[in-house]
Design a protein around this motif. Structure first.
Motif, PDB file in Angstrom:
ATOM      1  N   VAL A 129     -26.191  12.184  17.300  1.00  0.00           N
ATOM      2  CA  VAL A 129     -26.277  13.659  17.762  1.00  0.00           C
ATOM      3  C   VAL A 129     -25.888  14.525  16.530  1.00  0.00           C
ATOM      4  O   VAL A 129     -25.122  14.144  15.498  1.00  0.00           O
ATOM      5  CB  VAL A 129     -25.393  13.794  18.877  1.00  0.00           C
ATOM      6  N   VAL A 130     -26.377  15.666  16.681  1.00  0.00           N
ATOM      7  CA  VAL A 130     -26.047  17.010  15.902  1.00  0.00           C
ATOM      8  C   VAL A 130     -25.116  17.840  16.777  1.00  0.00           C
ATOM      9  O   VAL A 130     -25.897  18.205  17.793  1.00  0.00           O
ATOM     10  CB  VAL A 130     -26.970  17.527  15.237  1.00  0.00           C
ATOM     11  N   VAL A 131     -23.838  17.963  16.464  1.00  0.00           N
ATOM     12  CA  VAL A 131     -23.185  19.075  17.195  1.00  0.00           C
ATOM     13  C   VAL A 131     -23.072  20.329  16.086  1.00  0.00           C
ATOM     14  O   VAL A 131     -22.363  20.413  15.112  1.00  0.00           O
ATOM     15  CB  VAL A 131     -21.679  18.520  17.517  1.00  0.00           C
ATOM     16  N   LYS A 132     -23.447  21.462  16.800  1.00  0.00           N
ATOM     17  CA  LYS A 132     -23.579  22.684  16.131  1.00  0.00           C
ATOM     18  C   LYS A 132     -22.346  23.500  16.533  1.00  0.00           C
ATOM     19  O   LYS A 132     -22.223  23.915  17.675  1.00  0.00           O
ATOM     20  CB  LYS A 132     -24.541  23.560  16.140  1.00  0.00           C
ATOM     21  N   TYR A 169     -21.755  18.827  12.561  1.00  0.00           N
ATOM     22  CA  TYR A 169     -21.193  17.621  12.671  1.00  0.00           C
ATOM     23  C   TYR A 169     -22.314  16.605  13.175  1.00  0.00           C
ATOM     24  O   TYR A 169     -22.973  16.660  14.347  1.00  0.00           O
ATOM     25  CB  TYR A 169     -19.926  17.444  13.464  1.00  0.00           C
ATOM     26  N   ARG A 170     -22.545  15.537  12.334  1.00  0.00           N
ATOM     27  CA  ARG A 170     -23.553  14.459  12.741  1.00  0.00           C
ATOM     28  C   ARG A 170     -22.932  13.321  12.674  1.00  0.00           C
ATOM     29  O   ARG A 170     -22.075  12.854  11.889  1.00  0.00           O
ATOM     30  CB  ARG A 170     -24.683  14.420  11.731  1.00  0.00           C
ATOM     31  N   GLU A 188     -19.879  16.048   8.164  1.00  0.00           N
ATOM     32  CA  GLU A 188     -19.792  17.349   8.146  1.00  0.00           C
ATOM     33  C   GLU A 188     -20.674  18.150   7.274  1.00  0.00           C
ATOM     34  O   GLU A 188     -20.905  17.703   5.909  1.00  0.00           O
ATOM     35  CB  GLU A 188     -18.403  17.967   7.894  1.00  0.00           C
ATOM     36  N   TYR A 189     -21.745  18.980   7.700  1.00  0.00           N
ATOM     37  CA  TYR A 189     -22.511  19.669   7.000  1.00  0.00           C
ATOM     38  C   TYR A 189     -22.188  21.059   6.910  1.00  0.00           C
ATOM     39  O   TYR A 189     -22.118  21.770   8.171  1.00  0.00           O
ATOM     40  CB  TYR A 189     -23.997  19.286   7.558  1.00  0.00           C
ATOM     41  N   THR A 207     -29.673  15.712  20.180  1.00  0.00           N
ATOM     42  CA  THR A 207     -29.976  14.458  19.928  1.00  0.00           C
ATOM     43  C   THR A 207     -30.582  14.417  18.441  1.00  0.00           C
ATOM     44  O   THR A 207     -31.466  15.330  17.996  1.00  0.00           O
ATOM     45  CB  THR A 207     -30.828  13.605  20.774  1.00  0.00           C
ATOM     46  N   SER A 208     -30.019  13.463  17.453  1.00  0.00           N
ATOM     47  CA  SER A 208     -30.640  13.563  16.063  1.00  0.00           C
ATOM     48  C   SER A 208     -31.970  12.734  16.158  1.00  0.00           C
ATOM     49  O   SER A 208     -31.969  11.445  16.486  1.00  0.00           O
ATOM     50  CB  SER A 208     -29.492  12.905  15.273  1.00  0.00           C
TER      51      SER A 208
END
Length: 89
Positions: free
Chosen positions: A25-28, A35-36, A55-56, A80-81
Motif C-alpha cells: 500500500v501507499v499511505v499519504k 510511506y510505502r 519513506e518518500y 493500494t500500490s
C-alpha cells in the motif's frame, strides 16, 4: 420501495481496508510524505502498522524501516500500490 443498492455487491470502505491487509500500500500523510510498504494491520482510528516500509519525500526515497506505526490522525489516504516494492532483502 427499492432497497437502494445494486444487490449484495455493495462494498464499504471497511470492506476495502480488510481486503488489502497483507498487500503493498501507499499511505499519504497530511504533511505530503508517502510511506510505502506492506499493510500489517489497522484499527478504527486509522492507526496503521506497516512492514518493509519506505519513506518518500517529494517522490524521493529518504529512509527504509523494517516496521512502522503511523498514527491515524496524520493519514490523508491509503491506496493500494500498483508497483512491487523495490529490492527488499
Amino acid at each position: 420501495m427499492s432497497s437502494g443498492g445494486g444487490g449484495g455487491s455493495v462494498k464499504t470502505p471497511s470492506d476495502f481496508l480488510k481486503s488489502i491487509r497483507g498487500r503493498p500500500v501507499v499511505v499519504k500523510l497530511n504533511s505530503g510524505v508517502d510511506y510505502r510498504g506492506i499493510l500489517a494491520c489497522l484499527d478504527g482510528y486509522m492507526n496503521i502498522a506497516m512492514e518493509q516500509t519506505e519513506e518518500y519525500v517529494n517522490g524521493q526515497l529518504k529512509n527504509k524501516y523494517g516496521d512502522a506505526f503511523i498514527r491515524g490522525n496524520n493519514v490523508l489516504y491509503i491506496s493500494t500500490s500498483k508497483r512491487t516494492l523495490a529490492d527488499s532483502p
